[in-house]
Design an enzyme around this catalytic site. Sequence first.
Site, mmCIF file in Angstrom:
data_model
loop_
_atom_site.group_PDB
_atom_site.id
_atom_site.type_symbol
_atom_site.label_atom_id
_atom_site.label_comp_id
_atom_site.label_asym_id
_atom_site.label_seq_id
_atom_site.Cartn_x
_atom_site.Cartn_y
_atom_site.Cartn_z
ATOM 1 N N GLU A 4 -0.789 6.771 -14.774
ATOM 2 C CA GLU A 4 -1.276 6.471 -13.414
ATOM 3 C C GLU A 4 -2.679 7.043 -13.333
ATOM 4 O O GLU A 4 -2.859 8.259 -13.246
ATOM 5 C CB GLU A 4 -0.363 7.128 -12.371
ATOM 6 C CG GLU A 4 1.100 6.734 -12.473
ATOM 7 C CD GLU A 4 1.359 5.290 -12.099
ATOM 8 O OE1 GLU A 4 0.430 4.611 -11.615
ATOM 9 O OE2 GLU A 4 2.489 4.821 -12.309
ATOM 10 N N CYS B 131 -6.780 8.878 -5.675
ATOM 11 C CA CYS B 131 -6.959 7.724 -6.563
ATOM 12 C C CYS B 131 -7.075 6.424 -5.777
ATOM 13 O O CYS B 131 -7.702 5.472 -6.216
ATOM 14 C CB CYS B 131 -5.802 7.646 -7.549
ATOM 15 S SG CYS B 131 -4.196 7.621 -6.730
#
Length: 485
Positions: free
Chosen positions: A252, A286
């Site tokens: 991720e 993110c």
Amino acid sequence: MALLDSAIWSEKIFLNGWRAGSAEPTDILEPATGNVLERAGLASADDIHEAAQKAAEAQKAWAATKPAERAAVMRRAGQIFEDHAAELTDWIQRETGAIPAKAGLEITVAANECYDASALPHHSMGDVLTSDEDHWSFARRLPVGVVGVISPFNFPLILSIRSVVPALALGNAVVLKPDPRTPVSGGVMIARALEEAGLPEGVFQMVPGGAEAGAALTEAPEIEVVSFTGSTAAGRKVGEAAGRNLKRVHLELGGNNATVVLPGADVAKAASAGAFGSFLHQGQVCMTTGRHLVHESIAEEYVAALQQKAEQLPLGDPTEENIAIGPVIDEGQRDNIDRIVQQSKDGGAKVVAGGSYDKLFYSPTVITDLTDESPAWSQEIFGPVAPVRTFSTIEEAAEIINASEYGLSVGLLGNVGEAMKLADMVRSGKVHINEQTVSDESNAPFGGFGNSGNGSRIGGYTTNIEAFTEVQWLTMRPEIAPYPF
Ligand code: NAD
């Protein structure tokens, strides 16, 4: 009693219980003040290898426990996060520089992750297959063994626990390596909660350390699956090591997410969404909106509204009242943000708000007049910076969105019909219509396309079962089968 009584964990790692690590302990710094909050233990590569061995030894008995026992541990852990919310929120605020809303969100999601995980042990673990042979045939899911989790500094609790508790609930042991800048929010909290919840010794190991410790974890032969959250650069290295060692890896990684403001959108509401998307937790998410793509008909109005927000948002120590923007994590992070802003300015971009800092406090920044090549447009900034460009048609907007190397999250604000058309055209792991790009729920699949990850997903029952189990084909018949010779 305080969950985080420092007498228990100060200068220690959690390797079959609390003990000193082999690496020199580190100061835990409060980014807002520079004060030392405590000292954390750090693990060496040898400690990581020992943790993986001890986890593998403990895993077999844990996998053999009744589902109800594993579910109960998860439920108790969730309750512990809720019961100690005030204490844990204070730690997250101080250690990560978070405003209360962000810190509170981490606790709520952590509790929900535990409650969701408590449903996994009783979930269906495979399929009954049809067969042309005279046997019964099943595809059943088994624990993988030991799962290694590597997490970053920005949302340390959520990004650790979202892999730790589903993996444990499914009968695996876990070795967690949090970022050494946030060892408490990313590790100590989880170790203490699971310890108090009655998880048997050895099943969970928590070994903070830097890149070297992370690399050791990806090499440890006992670790079958690695769940990594962090930068694309480090993720590539983890992926390479995992490939070499034939481990499954969930990556991720970074993002450069677009929030699109469609023609006719309510500009005041869109600017509020856009400001939240770019400035929440100082843009260190993110999913942060790193690109505002605004229809040319309303761009001037939108930039003015965003500029006003940026100039008015209160900046300061997030433990004080009514602060919206806290400090970034450290000087390295701050200097990288400033490099990107200054280089973009040198290339002709216009800084209409912010663009400066004091200590670790970077002013909310709005930049316009960007090109495809401007670093503030093309790179992940990981800071409180809102770069704005315009578009004419949704086809053009889709092209600009898809030109990014990343593909994590897209927010589409305005007319739902137009947004639906655009949603079908973008390459992104998440699309949010009439919301900005930052959003996470414990039961939703999370992951990105392109350089945002390797296609893995974490979150939700099916996703987590796929992420943290292996499939075994099992057949059975009443007698030994007849064979031709
Ligand atoms: P980073 O990659 O430097 O560090 C993340 C973790 O990886 C830390 O624990 C670090 O110690 C470890 N690490 C670093 N190098 C390693 C290596 N070679 N082998 C093994 N482990 C290693 O990331 P960062 O800059 O601290 O965090 C910010 C980045 O994380 C941003 O790019 C952000 O987009 C990304 N991120 C992604 C998600 C997501 O879910 N996609 C969530 C949060 C943050």
